[in-house]
Design a protein around this motif. Structure first.
Motif, PDB file in Angstrom:
ATOM      1  N   ILE A 223       0.843  -1.198   0.000  1.00 41.71           N
ATOM      2  CA  ILE A 223       0.000   0.000   0.000  1.00 41.71           C
ATOM      3  C   ILE A 223       0.876   1.245   0.000  1.00 41.71           C
ATOM      4  O   ILE A 223       0.680   2.175  -0.791  1.00 41.71           O
ATOM      5  CB  ILE A 223      -0.945  -0.007   1.216  1.00 41.71           C
ATOM      6  N   ILE A 242      -5.509   6.747  -1.692  1.00 46.21           N
ATOM      7  CA  ILE A 242      -4.930   5.769  -0.776  1.00 46.21           C
ATOM      8  C   ILE A 242      -4.641   6.402   0.582  1.00 46.21           C
ATOM      9  O   ILE A 242      -4.913   5.818   1.631  1.00 46.21           O
ATOM     10  CB  ILE A 242      -3.623   5.184  -1.351  1.00 46.21           C
ATOM     11  N   THR A 306      -4.879  -0.272  -4.141  1.00 42.72           N
ATOM     12  CA  THR A 306      -3.452  -0.360  -4.475  1.00 42.72           C
ATOM     13  C   THR A 306      -3.255  -1.089  -5.797  1.00 42.72           C
ATOM     14  O   THR A 306      -2.465  -0.654  -6.653  1.00 42.72           O
ATOM     15  CB  THR A 306      -2.706  -1.087  -3.342  1.00 42.72           C
ATOM     16  N   SER A 310      -1.771   0.775  -9.170  1.00 44.34           N
ATOM     17  CA  SER A 310      -0.429   0.336  -9.552  1.00 44.34           C
ATOM     18  C   SER A 310      -0.341  -0.105 -11.005  1.00 44.34           C
ATOM     19  O   SER A 310       0.726  -0.413 -11.506  1.00 44.34           O
ATOM     20  CB  SER A 310       0.018  -0.815  -8.659  1.00 44.34           C
TER      21      SER A 310
END
Length: 311
Positions: A223, A242, A306, A310
């Motif tokens: 994370i 996040i 996440t 990503s």
């Protein structure tokens, strides 16, 4: 083991703290220790740390020596290994620090004594003696929950002036953390190499003030890797997606060390990274199921975010 010299320029990025694993018989579980480091490197961390949330103060003398050796073994040239070597006396801290250096770790995380309230003069003398006893970099760790008297900005700047930014880094946790990061930055002309150490709770704010890295813990490693990358790339809006729920999660977890460990180790066990959730006593916290339901929901959402961010 031969020590390989590490420069502070190599000590950057995301360096999560190991959550010390134990066997059912109460010994350190070396297999699960190494499993955590494998997980960290697998999700893109720059290294790892053995710190206070590693229950280092609950380890025996022999265990602390062995853990330093495990750190060097686990890093094996893949990233930075940092071992916590602070103690209640400079003599003890020097002993742990010299052993960790000889074992092959890359840097030391040195906390101040916690049983007595030391003023700046005594604090500086303690750190000066430890730093001078080794050749590898030292991260000066101010632990907000254990410091009787906060280490002043002036004292930290003094250590940097004496030893240089190739030998001394900082993990300041005195509250309020963000403005103190700015104060340390300004007092050292931007030379202080500073790590955020609140599990990413204040990373959105502290990052823009000038950090070289962050020290979360194993359970949130991937994370924080993605959060750090987004911040480094200037993608603030995505980082907030996040950072805000992560801060909420940390609000739950950071009520005490044992509270944190009861939740974090359960996360790791459910993911198959460690075999159990044992916290070395005397621990008085028992995780209630209503709290677990809330933190697990937040955690799972963070893991999904996440993965999404990503890509």
């Amino acid at each position: 083991m031969t020590h390989r010299t590490s420069e502070t320029g190599d000590i950057t990025g995301v360096l999560p703290v190991i959550l010390m694993p134990y066997t059912e018989q109460g010994a350190i579980d070396e297999e699960d220790f190494l499993a955590q480091t494998e997980h960290m490197f697998g999700v893109g961390c720059d290294g790892f740390v053995v710190g206070q949330v590693s229950e280092v103060l609950r380890l025996t003398h022999a265990e602390r020596l062995r853990v330093a050796e495990l750190c060097a073994k686990a890093a094996a040239g893949r990233g930075v290994s940092v071992m916590s070597t602070g103690a209640e006396t400079a003599e003890a801290a020097i002993g742990y620090s010299r052993h960790a250096q000889s074992a092959g770790v890359d840097a030391l995380l040195v906390m101040h004594p916690a049983t007595v309230g030391l003023g700046d003069e005594e604090m500086v003398d303690y750190y000066r003696r430890v730093i001078a006893s080794v050749d590898i970099p030292v991260i000066v760790h101010h632990a907000k929950s254990l410091a009787r008297i906060p280490l002043s900005i002036a004292a930290q700047a003094q250590l940097l002036e004496e030893f240089g930014d190739d030998r001394v880094l900082f993990k300041p946790e005195a509250q309020p953390t963000p403005p103190r990061v700015s104060q340390l930055r300004d007092a050292t002309g931007g030379r202080a190499r500073i790590f955020e150490g609140d599990g990413g709770m204040m990373l959105l704010d502290c990052h823009r003030r000038g950090l070289v890295g962050t020290i979360p813990a194993t359970e949130i490693a991937e994370i924080v890797v993605v959060l750090w990358r987004l911040l480094e790339e200037g993608r603030r809006a995505e980082a907030e997606r996040i950072g805000h729920p992560l801060s909420y999660l940390m609000c739950h977890m950071m009520n005490s060390t044992d509270y944190y460990l009861s939740i974090a180790k359960r996360f790791l066990k459910e993911r198959g990274i460690v075999k159990n959730t044992i916290v070395r006593g005397p621990s008085r916290h028992v995780l209630d199921e209503e709290t677990w339901t809330e933190v697990r929901h937040t955690y799972e959402n963070l893991l999904h975010l996440t993965k999404e961010l990503s890509r």
